[in-house]
Design a protein around this motif. Structure first.
Motif, PDB file in Angstrom:
ATOM      1  N   ALA A  54      18.727  21.218  14.891  1.00 42.09           N
ATOM      2  CA  ALA A  54      17.899  20.019  14.759  1.00 42.09           C
ATOM      3  C   ALA A  54      16.985  20.117  13.541  1.00 42.09           C
ATOM      4  O   ALA A  54      16.811  19.138  12.796  1.00 42.09           O
ATOM      5  CB  ALA A  54      17.078  19.816  16.022  1.00 42.09           C
ATOM      6  N   LEU A  55      16.393  21.278  13.333  1.00 39.08           N
ATOM      7  CA  LEU A  55      15.513  21.472  12.179  1.00 39.08           C
ATOM      8  C   LEU A  55      16.268  21.266  10.868  1.00 39.08           C
ATOM      9  O   LEU A  55      15.803  20.551   9.973  1.00 39.08           O
ATOM     10  CB  LEU A  55      14.919  22.882  12.209  1.00 39.08           C
ATOM     11  CG  LEU A  55      13.826  23.150  13.238  1.00 39.08           C
ATOM     12  CD1 LEU A  55      13.536  24.646  13.334  1.00 39.08           C
ATOM     13  CD2 LEU A  55      12.552  22.393  12.877  1.00 39.08           C
ATOM     14  N   SER A  56      17.424  21.895  10.755  1.00 40.93           N
ATOM     15  CA  SER A  56      18.194  21.778   9.515  1.00 40.93           C
ATOM     16  C   SER A  56      18.671  20.349   9.289  1.00 40.93           C
ATOM     17  O   SER A  56      18.699  19.857   8.158  1.00 40.93           O
ATOM     18  CB  SER A  56      19.384  22.740   9.529  1.00 40.93           C
ATOM     19  OG  SER A  56      20.270  22.437  10.579  1.00 40.93           O
ATOM     20  N   LEU A  57      19.034  19.660  10.384  1.00 43.84           N
ATOM     21  CA  LEU A  57      19.485  18.270  10.276  1.00 43.84           C
ATOM     22  C   LEU A  57      18.368  17.366   9.763  1.00 43.84           C
ATOM     23  O   LEU A  57      18.579  16.559   8.846  1.00 43.84           O
ATOM     24  CB  LEU A  57      19.974  17.774  11.637  1.00 43.84           C
ATOM     25  CG  LEU A  57      20.413  16.307  11.707  1.00 43.84           C
ATOM     26  CD1 LEU A  57      21.623  16.069  10.825  1.00 43.84           C
ATOM     27  CD2 LEU A  57      20.736  15.918  13.148  1.00 43.84           C
ATOM     28  N   LEU A  58      17.178  17.496  10.336  1.00 45.22           N
ATOM     29  CA  LEU A  58      16.051  16.660   9.912  1.00 45.22           C
ATOM     30  C   LEU A  58      15.639  16.955   8.478  1.00 45.22           C
ATOM     31  O   LEU A  58      15.287  16.048   7.727  1.00 45.22           O
ATOM     32  CB  LEU A  58      14.870  16.852  10.862  1.00 45.22           C
ATOM     33  CG  LEU A  58      15.073  16.332  12.292  1.00 45.22           C
ATOM     34  CD1 LEU A  58      13.842  16.604  13.137  1.00 45.22           C
ATOM     35  CD2 LEU A  58      15.387  14.837  12.283  1.00 45.22           C
ATOM     36  N   CYS A  59      15.674  18.233   8.102  1.00 42.53           N
ATOM     37  CA  CYS A  59      15.332  18.582   6.718  1.00 42.53           C
ATOM     38  C   CYS A  59      16.348  17.990   5.754  1.00 42.53           C
ATOM     39  O   CYS A  59      15.988  17.469   4.696  1.00 42.53           O
ATOM     40  CB  CYS A  59      15.274  20.103   6.557  1.00 42.53           C
ATOM     41  SG  CYS A  59      13.802  20.859   7.273  1.00 42.53           S
ATOM     42  N   LYS A  60      17.610  18.064   6.114  1.00 43.64           N
ATOM     43  CA  LYS A  60      18.672  17.520   5.271  1.00 43.64           C
ATOM     44  C   LYS A  60      18.526  16.015   5.118  1.00 43.64           C
ATOM     45  O   LYS A  60      18.822  15.447   4.055  1.00 43.64           O
ATOM     46  CB  LYS A  60      20.037  17.858   5.879  1.00 43.64           C
ATOM     47  CG  LYS A  60      21.214  17.462   5.014  1.00 43.64           C
ATOM     48  CD  LYS A  60      22.521  17.909   5.654  1.00 43.64           C
ATOM     49  CE  LYS A  60      23.717  17.538   4.768  1.00 43.64           C
ATOM     50  NZ  LYS A  60      25.004  17.983   5.384  1.00 43.64           N
TER      51      LYS A  60
END
Length: 211
Positions: A130-136
């Motif tokens: 979830a963190l990587s998705l939102l950052c992307k």
């Protein structure tokens, strides 16, 4: 037959969200649709009122008292958020995880099933995903809910503590763990990770419903 015909069906997530007056019409909207969200109501007025609210308020929990608790506490929940959760058949066992939009239950991602995993590892991987998705997506203003204090601690410390042994069957999981830890060490973000209050709000919207 008469009772069935008198029902109204609310589809929050499906081919075409809306209110339907028959089960056949409702089925056309949800059949084959991933994680469709729907529920029947006795009257049209109840259905209309429910359709104007979040699906989580009505089907986020299997227990009526939990549903009512969520409705009473909905004002405390961060609406601009996603929720993550994991499921594991045993410990270790077949594990999978997913992330959904908190207010609608719409699925954003799902991974698994993976062999010989644990629930804590699934919760950890779901959070990092979830963190990587939102950052992307450049959406660092969106919060993430998790019901796992262990996973939240692992993310915060950028380190996991597990007794799970690496085997040929779960080597994919360990590869995912390595990638997740590498991402945490190499990326900085301002995303809020919030604890889902299961005791008061019922099951987290990303729950797999297998309890």
């Amino acid at each position: 037959m008469t009772k069935s015909k008198s029902k109204y069906y609310v589809v929050w997530v499906g081919q075409q969200p809306g209110i339907y007056s028959s089960w056949d019409e409702c089925q056309l909207q949800i059949k084959g649709y991933p994680n469709a969200k729907y529920k029947s109501f006795k009257t049209e007025s109840e259905a209309k009122a429910a359709f104007g609210e979040s699906a989580v308020e009505h089907i986020g929990s299997k227990k009526k008292n939990q549903k009512n608790d969520l409705k009473n506490h909905w004002h405390l929940i961060e609406k601009n958020s996603i929720s993550v959760d994991a499921a594991c058949s045993k410990n270790p066992g077949v594990m999978e995880y997913r992330g959904v939009i908190t207010t609608t239950g719409e699925e954003l991602f799902r991974k698994g099933p993976f062999s010989e995993g644990t629930n804590n590892i699934g919760e950890f991987l779901a959070l990092v995903h979830a963190l990587s998705l939102l950052c992307k997506m450049n959406k660092e203003d969106i919060a993430i809910y998790s019901d796992s204090r262990t996973a939240m601690a692992w993310v915060r410390n950028k380190k996991i503590k597990t007794t799970l042994k690496k085997t040929e069957a779960n080597k994919t999981i360990f590869e995912m763990i390595d990638r997740a830890l590498k991402w945490l060490h190499n990326n900085h973000h301002s995303i809020k990770i919030l604890k889902w209050d299961t005791a008061n709000w019922g099951e987290i919207p990303a729950d797999f419903g297998r309890k």
